[in-house]
Enzyme design. Structure first.
Site, PDB file in Angstrom:
ATOM      1  N   HIS A 236       0.847  -1.192   0.000  1.00 56.26           N
ATOM      2  CA  HIS A 236       0.000   0.000   0.000  1.00 56.26           C
ATOM      3  C   HIS A 236       0.885   1.244   0.000  1.00 56.26           C
ATOM      4  O   HIS A 236       1.436   1.616   1.039  1.00 56.26           O
ATOM      5  CB  HIS A 236      -0.896   0.001   1.231  1.00 56.26           C
ATOM      6  CG  HIS A 236      -1.876  -1.128   1.274  1.00 56.26           C
ATOM      7  ND1 HIS A 236      -1.503  -2.440   1.472  1.00 56.26           N
ATOM      8  CD2 HIS A 236      -3.229  -1.152   1.139  1.00 56.26           C
ATOM      9  CE1 HIS A 236      -2.577  -3.215   1.458  1.00 56.26           C
ATOM     10  NE2 HIS A 236      -3.640  -2.460   1.251  1.00 56.26           N
TER      11      HIS A 236
ATOM     12  N   HIS B  72      -4.229   4.279  -2.218  1.00 62.11           N
ATOM     13  CA  HIS B  72      -4.385   3.506  -0.989  1.00 62.11           C
ATOM     14  C   HIS B  72      -3.692   2.151  -1.091  1.00 62.11           C
ATOM     15  O   HIS B  72      -2.815   1.838  -0.297  1.00 62.11           O
ATOM     16  CB  HIS B  72      -5.861   3.320  -0.633  1.00 62.11           C
ATOM     17  CG  HIS B  72      -6.068   2.372   0.504  1.00 62.11           C
ATOM     18  ND1 HIS B  72      -5.959   2.747   1.813  1.00 62.11           N
ATOM     19  CD2 HIS B  72      -6.318   1.040   0.523  1.00 62.11           C
ATOM     20  CE1 HIS B  72      -6.141   1.698   2.593  1.00 62.11           C
ATOM     21  NE2 HIS B  72      -6.364   0.650   1.842  1.00 62.11           N
TER      22      HIS B  72
ATOM     23  N   GLU C  87     -16.635  -3.385  25.497  1.00 61.33           N
ATOM     24  CA  GLU C  87     -15.886  -4.640  25.541  1.00 61.33           C
ATOM     25  C   GLU C  87     -14.700  -4.626  24.578  1.00 61.33           C
ATOM     26  O   GLU C  87     -13.627  -5.153  24.881  1.00 61.33           O
ATOM     27  CB  GLU C  87     -16.812  -5.821  25.208  1.00 61.33           C
ATOM     28  CG  GLU C  87     -17.973  -6.019  26.177  1.00 61.33           C
ATOM     29  CD  GLU C  87     -19.160  -5.112  25.872  1.00 61.33           C
ATOM     30  OE1 GLU C  87     -19.141  -4.410  24.830  1.00 61.33           O
ATOM     31  OE2 GLU C  87     -20.115  -5.095  26.675  1.00 61.33           O
TER      32      GLU C  87
ATOM     33  N   HIS D  72     -28.617 -13.987  25.409  1.00 62.50           N
ATOM     34  CA  HIS D  72     -27.530 -14.027  26.384  1.00 62.50           C
ATOM     35  C   HIS D  72     -27.030 -15.440  26.674  1.00 62.50           C
ATOM     36  O   HIS D  72     -26.250 -15.634  27.594  1.00 62.50           O
ATOM     37  CB  HIS D  72     -27.986 -13.343  27.686  1.00 62.50           C
ATOM     38  CG  HIS D  72     -28.044 -11.848  27.571  1.00 62.50           C
ATOM     39  ND1 HIS D  72     -28.803 -11.216  26.613  1.00 62.50           N
ATOM     40  CD2 HIS D  72     -27.417 -10.857  28.265  1.00 62.50           C
ATOM     41  CE1 HIS D  72     -28.653  -9.898  26.734  1.00 62.50           C
ATOM     42  NE2 HIS D  72     -27.827  -9.659  27.711  1.00 62.50           N
TER      43      HIS D  72
END
Lengths: 666, 666
Positions: free
Chosen positions: B35, B266, B414, B476
């Site tokens: 790159h 890029h 988290e 959950h």
């Protein structure tokens, strides 16, 4: 801002909110489990929304032009259930309220997607709901552009707590919603300044008003216990062309003196003593689960008004141009247009006729191009990997100024893409697909889980699937991802071996309505292996004999997926040359293979043959197909940076290794 | 701000930057991959940093008090390699530059953690590096508090592109860095307004200056092609007590006319024609890979100054109080203090003596309490689940005003926790542990991958591990997570069956230096099953016979993990009562079991016995241990909301089902 919990407001609104509070706390006490903080703190907000703002007809919960409401702080699920019950959704009757958190009820611990019950999406994992809402708001604008104001013109509301706003996904979708100027999106922030760990200032310093305004949102602050003020703010929000955030200052656990404004309110246990104290405190004379008729009557008004709006809407639908109407009915039923499968068949024929090697992602990009033409409701995106994933901008971008675009510039925001795709899907009317590198699927992994849990479709193409990407190195070489994706219930993980299987994978992904589909694509070119492609979708079997053993009864079965099927075919040549009758099985999808009957599975993978599997990934799960005597040729650890043929040799994933493993076991 | 690419600056800085540019582009052309945009655009920034600001001694790359530099935009790895080469890091010699992206080189496609080479952490997946840097800055403050300014007092720099800033994880750590007032953290933003998809304004509207300031950061904007201006801004940033962000406006691909300021810069391919054009454009008369001595000399100055600073630092270390010095040497060597294993043994004895059922997470919390006392460098956190994960605030919080705290209030973030833990670990001097619910490990999953890839330790406790959480429901209930964690190379996934195994799991997790450890804890209470615990760590074997068959030779082997070992033990009673000699194997860790020799594995899981595995999770991977004739009792799909004993019955995970499956196979 001062919290004016006891400011004057029309008494019926306060009583309506108290009905929610007591239904919620009584249900939580009965269940001996649940999160009281949100339903008690947010009852006035929800009352304002359901009685003054939300457009819905509780007798026709799936009315396509209803406003959407997402309860993103899903742990406070009784807020939603009590509102839906009081608003008149039949599926959430008093028996369901009493069965809160009981196995088999519609009132699960966290809200579970059920449009007939008024639950627009599954929530609980923080941040998912608000992100789904952004996807719904995109879907609304796309369908509005296509079908007009008379048919699609609704708001999308989300109720968010502090937790949702802290998650990274929130930042991604706040940025996108503002950038895309989703003016019909309204978030109600339950600003109680308290989380499970305690005051939010333990972990948060930023000013949310500045944050949202800096992202192009309209922001207001109100007393969240003044339902009229909340309703007034919603009315102002509707008039602003930007997405709106209304900060509603509340006290968590409002009404129960012991826990009000305390961290214990978030998910702490409450008892009958607490509800007794709340009844005294809030002067609520009714028994547990008793709601007086005048309160039901007050709650019913909005739904009756919604029913009238729905009737007017239905008249507009009935007056549509017949062709538009047919198209509307089709997309809302989730049916694909005539001819889409013909497009698949033509692509397969073309791939076979051209017989040129194509990267898996190139073949996928060609499928997208072809199918986007015949499926006008197909919406795609590839977070800042448009070129690498061969989107090649076939589709104009969906922007703030062009709602007719069908390619979403998500930016470098994979998690947002996944959750917004889920939001578009549950909204209805669109076919949503998204592409990124397989390694970045980790960033959006939980959105795959949510799609699988909700059993909703969603077409995810994950490219650059193994060490075959070569020089970018191990950070970008997903060796453990096939296993981790195969672990999801309800999802199909399909790794095509060539362009023909890629076309078939697209057919399956578009066909799969009971869960999402992940198509795994190579970066490196793959030869066409299915010369006589035929019209049958062989990938639908999960695994099939690509090349049967020759010159005798099969002694060896080589099993490959994706780019390693070619390795297996070359190994077969080595073994056949040695007089060992060897078959090659292409196994693009384990889940579909498991759905075949025993006889088919035994015929494809006979136990009395030596079985060798080859896949440029970890072994986990393969023992099921190779048995205790079989071999696995693949990765034992992470990859490396280097030219990809070098890597295949370095890691021993070669035809010679496969053939040798088979021979050693004969 | 106007980009003054050609403003006057000391010519040596511009030439020093050009040396980076040409090394980078020559290496990329040689590799035929890479790159170019970042190393060409960011060379002036890196030159300013390495020559004017960064404290380092290239001859002692692991000097503990060096400034840390994280190249978060890892795809532009040649920026880092060329800087390290020019700065005099021996491990990145010219042969390595020429071997860019070649298998076996230290100059991989993306930077791979290698302190001797000057690579502080592995980067590439966007957002990880800047988040690691925040963890490093926390580690610096904690160690500074403990050992004083003379020993630990360094800056942490990160180089970030637009991609890192768009990822959700960026928002999480920007918020935390500002909240925690990490004044010695400085980010250099390569503000080139261009990503792979094109101009950033396709996907970004927010003002970054306002964003960072609103999060408590100090912000400056400079011409990123004016190295002196960048250096001056760094000096100002050092003087501000807030974390600093310096927006450096650059042109991506600076110097190659064809790609400069274009999205093609890029990651697009560049050729010799491009480097020829750049040589003409930038008036660079040197051949590929030729760096004149005067430029090496100019680059060497900072390192020589760093060597002097290091010598002064070493003198201070040598003058430390002997006890402090021993402690410093110990923590920086990653050695645990004397007596920590005694703490483990005592805990095991206490668990056995008390013989009371404990939730797995309760036992883990008790281990944390005990070990935190004897391991002063143990740092913990539990994103807004402090109470639920039984942290019980044994440790004071690490805050902006108290750097002696050892519990980090991550907020509901988290992903930040995982990446910051990795940053603390690679910094050195700390033992980092973090806890959350197992379902939320998805949000931080990629940080586990990065730890595994870097082969660094990290103790992750994931609680609420299955349908045993009951009423909170399927959102959950992690049923697919054990499989997805087991898929990681280099990580140990340990699911203890009782408090004794939990103590052993902690011992293993603290002992494991070659990768992270995930300990999986139940929410529901678990009986003590290992009555005669003994001093041997049986969990270290991965699997072991917990109860041997009685009254004859073993005919059945029941295998369980975690809470289901108790189910297996009850099933054994049923089978033994019928005269079927049955053993129970507890199998807390597959990875450790695989590391045992064949004889041990065959003795624990004899193939000539009927093998039945039981685990409240999906089957994926279990076939390896049960063989084609065995049975698996577990989950076939997602869970449900309900009381957990009801759920076990509903999903058929019962002693009776296990016994029946065994009997059916005899």
């Amino acid at each position: 801002m001062k919290v004016q919990s006891e400011t004057a407001q029309a008494p019926d609104l306060r009583a309506m909110a108290h009905a929610m509070r007591f239904l919620s706390m009584d249900a939580i006490v009965r269940a001996e489990d649940g999160h009281p903080g949100t339903p008690l703190g947010g009852a006035d907000i929800a009352t304002a929304l359901f009685s003054q703002a939300l457009k819905y007809d509780p007798k026709v919960p799936d009315w396509p032009d209803r406003d959407r409401f997402v309860h993103s702080a899903g742990h406070g699920s009784m807020l939603l259930y009590s509102a839906l019950h009081l608003a008149g959704y039949d599926k959430i009757d008093m028996a369901q309220i009493k069965a809160f958190r009981v196995l088999g009820s519609h009132t699960a611990g966290h809200p579970e997607f059920d449009i007939q019950a008024g639950i627009e999406t599954t929530t609980g994992p923080l941040g998912q709901g608000i992100a789904n809402a952004v996807g719904m708001a995109v879907a609304e604008r796309i369908l509005n552009h296509r079908f007009g104001d008379g048919i699609v013109d609704h708001y999308t509301y989300a109720y968010t707590g502090d937790g949702c706003l802290m998650e990274g996904i929130a930042a991604e979708v706040i940025a996108l919603a503002g950038h895309l100027k989703l003016g019909k999106l309204i978030w109600l922030w339950d600003d109680n300044q308290m989380t499970d760990d305690g005051p939010t200032d333990q972990a948060v310093s930023e000013n949310q008003q500045i944050r949202f305004e800096n992202n192009g949102w309209h922001v207001q602050s109100v007393d969240g216990h003044d339902a009229q003020a909340v309703a007034a703010a919603i009315a102002v929000a509707k008039g602003d062309p930007r997405p709106s955030m209304i900060a509603c200052r509340t006290l968590i656990g409002f009404g129960i003196p012991r826990i009000q404004n305390d961290r214990a309110a978030h998910g702490g246990k409450i008892t009958k003593q607490d509800t007794d104290a709340a009844r005294a405190n809030l002067e609520w004379p009714y028994a547990p689960f008793e709601i007086p008729q005048h309160i039901y009557d007050a709650w019913g008004v909005a739904g009756q008004s919604g029913a009238k709006a729905r009737a007017a809407w239905q008249a507009r639908v009935d007056a549509m141009d017949p062709q538009d109407r047919a198209e509307w009915d089709r997309v809302m039923a989730g049916k694909l247009p005539e001819g889409w499968q013909q497009t698949i068949r033509e692509a397969k024929q073309r791939f076979v006729a051209e017989n040129t090697p194509r990267p898996g992602i190139q073949a996928s990009g060609e499928m997208l191009s072809a199918l986007a033409e015949c499926i006008p409701e197909l919406i795609s995106g590839a977070p800042d990997l448009e070129a690498a994933t061969k989107h090649k901008r076939q589709l104009a971008p969906f922007t703030a100024s062009d709602r007719g675009g069908r390619y979403i510039h998500y930016g470098v925001r994979e998690h947002a893409m996944g959750a917004m795709m889920n939001g578009m899907t549950v909204h209805g009317g669109l076919v949503s697909m998204g592409t990124t590198f397989l390694v970045f699927s980790d960033y959006m992994r939980h959105t795959l889980r949510m799609a699988a849990l909700m059993r909703i479709p969603g077409l995810f193409v994950f490219s650059h699937d193994s060490i075959g990407i070569g020089k970018n190195g191990p950070t970008h070489q997903p060796v453990e991802y096939l296993a981790s994706l195969r672990a999801f219930p309800n999802m199909w993980t399909i790794r095509p071996a060539d362009a023909v299987e890629m076309a078939e994978a697209w057919e399956l992904g578009l066909h799969h309505r009971e869960g999402p589909t992940a198509i795994i694509a190579s970066r490196q070119p793959l030869d066409v292996l299915r010369g006589g492609a035929g019209s049958e979708n062989r990938t639908a079997r999960g695994a099939y004999v690509l090349a049967e053993a020759a010159d005798g009864a099969r002694r060896v079965t080589l099993i490959g997926t994706g780019s390693e099927v070619a390795v297996a075919l070359k190994a077969r040549e080595v073994l056949q040359a040695k007089g060992i009758p060897t078959a090659v099985v292409s196994m693009p999808c384990w889940e579909l293979f498991e759905a075949q009957d025993r006889a088919y599975r035994d015929a494809v993978l006979p136990a009395n043959t030596v079985r060798v599997a080859v896949e440029a990934a970890v072994r986990l799960g393969w023992d099921r197909y190779i048995g205790p005597e079989g071999a696995f040729i693949g990765m034992e650890g992470f990859g490396a940076s280097g030219d990809y043929p070098d890597l295949y040799r370095h890691f021993g994933i070669t035809p010679e290794a496969v053939a040798a493993a088979a021979e050693a076991r004969l």
